[in-house]
Motif scaffolding. Sequence first.
Motif, PDB file in Angstrom:
ATOM      1  N   PRO A  87       0.801  -1.232   0.000  1.00 42.05           N
ATOM      2  CA  PRO A  87       0.000   0.000   0.000  1.00 42.05           C
ATOM      3  C   PRO A  87       0.834   1.282   0.000  1.00 42.05           C
ATOM      4  N   HIS A  88       1.974   1.305   0.716  1.00 38.15           N
ATOM      5  CA  HIS A  88       2.768   2.540   0.740  1.00 38.15           C
ATOM      6  C   HIS A  88       3.406   2.797  -0.618  1.00 38.15           C
ATOM      7  N   ARG A  90       2.200   1.774  -3.445  1.00 37.73           N
ATOM      8  CA  ARG A  90       1.104   2.175  -4.328  1.00 37.73           C
ATOM      9  C   ARG A  90       0.812   3.661  -4.138  1.00 37.73           C
ATOM     10  N   ALA A  91       0.806   4.084  -2.868  1.00 42.22           N
ATOM     11  CA  ALA A  91       0.540   5.496  -2.567  1.00 42.22           C
ATOM     12  C   ALA A  91       1.624   6.377  -3.198  1.00 42.22           C
TER      13      ALA A  91
ATOM     14  N   VAL B  68      -4.785  10.648  -2.376  1.00 48.24           N
ATOM     15  CA  VAL B  68      -3.873   9.495  -2.273  1.00 48.24           C
ATOM     16  C   VAL B  68      -3.945   8.922  -0.853  1.00 48.24           C
ATOM     17  N   TYR B  72      -5.058   5.202   0.506  1.00 48.27           N
ATOM     18  CA  TYR B  72      -4.111   4.466   1.349  1.00 48.27           C
ATOM     19  C   TYR B  72      -4.803   3.983   2.625  1.00 48.27           C
ATOM     20  N   GLU B  75      -7.094   1.094   1.923  1.00 44.29           N
ATOM     21  CA  GLU B  75      -6.395  -0.163   1.613  1.00 44.29           C
ATOM     22  C   GLU B  75      -5.694  -0.744   2.826  1.00 44.29           C
TER      23      GLU B  75
END
Lengths: 222, 232
Positions: A87-88, A90-91, B68, B72, B75
Amino acid sequence: MEEVRLHGFWPSPYVYRVIWALKLKGVQYEYIEEDLSNKSQALLQYNPAHKKVPVLVHGGKPVAESLIILEYIEETWSQNPLLPADPHERAMARFWIDFGQQKCRTFFSFYLATEEDKEKETKEVLEILKIIQDQALGDKKFFGGNKIGLLDLSFGWLAHWFECTQEVVGIQILEHSILPRLYEWTVNFKEEPVIKENLPDSSKLLTHFRWLKEKFSSPNPK
Amino acid sequence: MAEVKLYGWWSSPFTHRIEVALKLKGVEYEFISEDVRNKSPSLLKYNPVLKKIPVLVHNGKPICESLVILEYIDETWEVGPSLLPKDPYERAMVRFWAKLLDEKCFPAMRNAFLSIGEEQEKAKEESTELLKFLEGTLSGNKFFGGDTIGMVDIVANFISYWFIIVQELAGLQVLTKEKFPKLCEWMDEYLNSDIIRENLPHKDKLTAIYQARFLDAAAANAAVAGGGGSPK
């Protein structure tokens, strides 16, 4: 299998982002070329808010805005993932995709620059490209790491369309002596088979870019 | 235990979005107030590119840009309500509206408040057109997210509270019950829902800030117009 259609316009880098994503995922689709001076009823119906291309229509349902279409493609077809699993990370990819989008206006100003503005606009573009090279790309071969991902696709216009922009303005910024790693990325990106086989013709694009700049720069651009 | 910090500013609708999302998910966090007129070394370290708030720092790793950050959060913390739907098409619609809100609505509505003359008229028209699109998406639903608050509701927060305050200050009639009955109903539902109601910035304090900004803008506009410009 539900039908996939892409409404596009041949010189648009935004349309190519979607073409690349579909091809990287191996998704069959029908391409419909739109005349932007005479937009089809279908386009106006599918994208009433913006009336722009690209629009992806999947099973009759339209998705507009290239970056949103990219995420839709990623989530609908899971083969060959184009975003990191973490997730990080992706961010971070989404942050840089958004950064590129936010800075479009600066590149557009560079493209339209008059003789008086050129120096100022060039400096601003160089600053942004350095940030992209140093902080988004770093030491990686691609923005996505060892293979291309959505962030590479979103910056794809730098590897081909920006050549035409620089030609029209008469100033070279993205070259090896100035931005070595970013320049290498453009070479590596265009070597990727899906990209190499799916780019608009350079000389046609250059003609289009020259014509478009004249149109925007004329006293009555509308 | 996960360490979550939010760098933000009390009056910012963008910061508020993140606070709402974290609270909806039941995530404990430390709020660090950042005055953007005097940015801390931490903020500059965590957001060196844009130097803006909000910034979420999760176990030492920063995430920037409110849209964003919202994705985050959704997720990373799967407990609590989902901010985005599961279906890819519906997710695309949520992202589309969130983008429209931030890239088109927010600037148009800010201009409607801060500009004068022809520029203001244009901003008012653009705001009205965009609000019509939003009104259309609400048919039959309590929230943009359906029965429960979702990402679009959270992103549209500036319309529900901040814009109403500035609209009154500037004497505008852009977002009215007559023109946008569904949006106004949505505003009531949104502002009265538990987490939102308990976490809104103080109205009088917010009004005072925007009053000052409005007067500054009016003075700047008057100076540009050589003292001859008339507001709206």
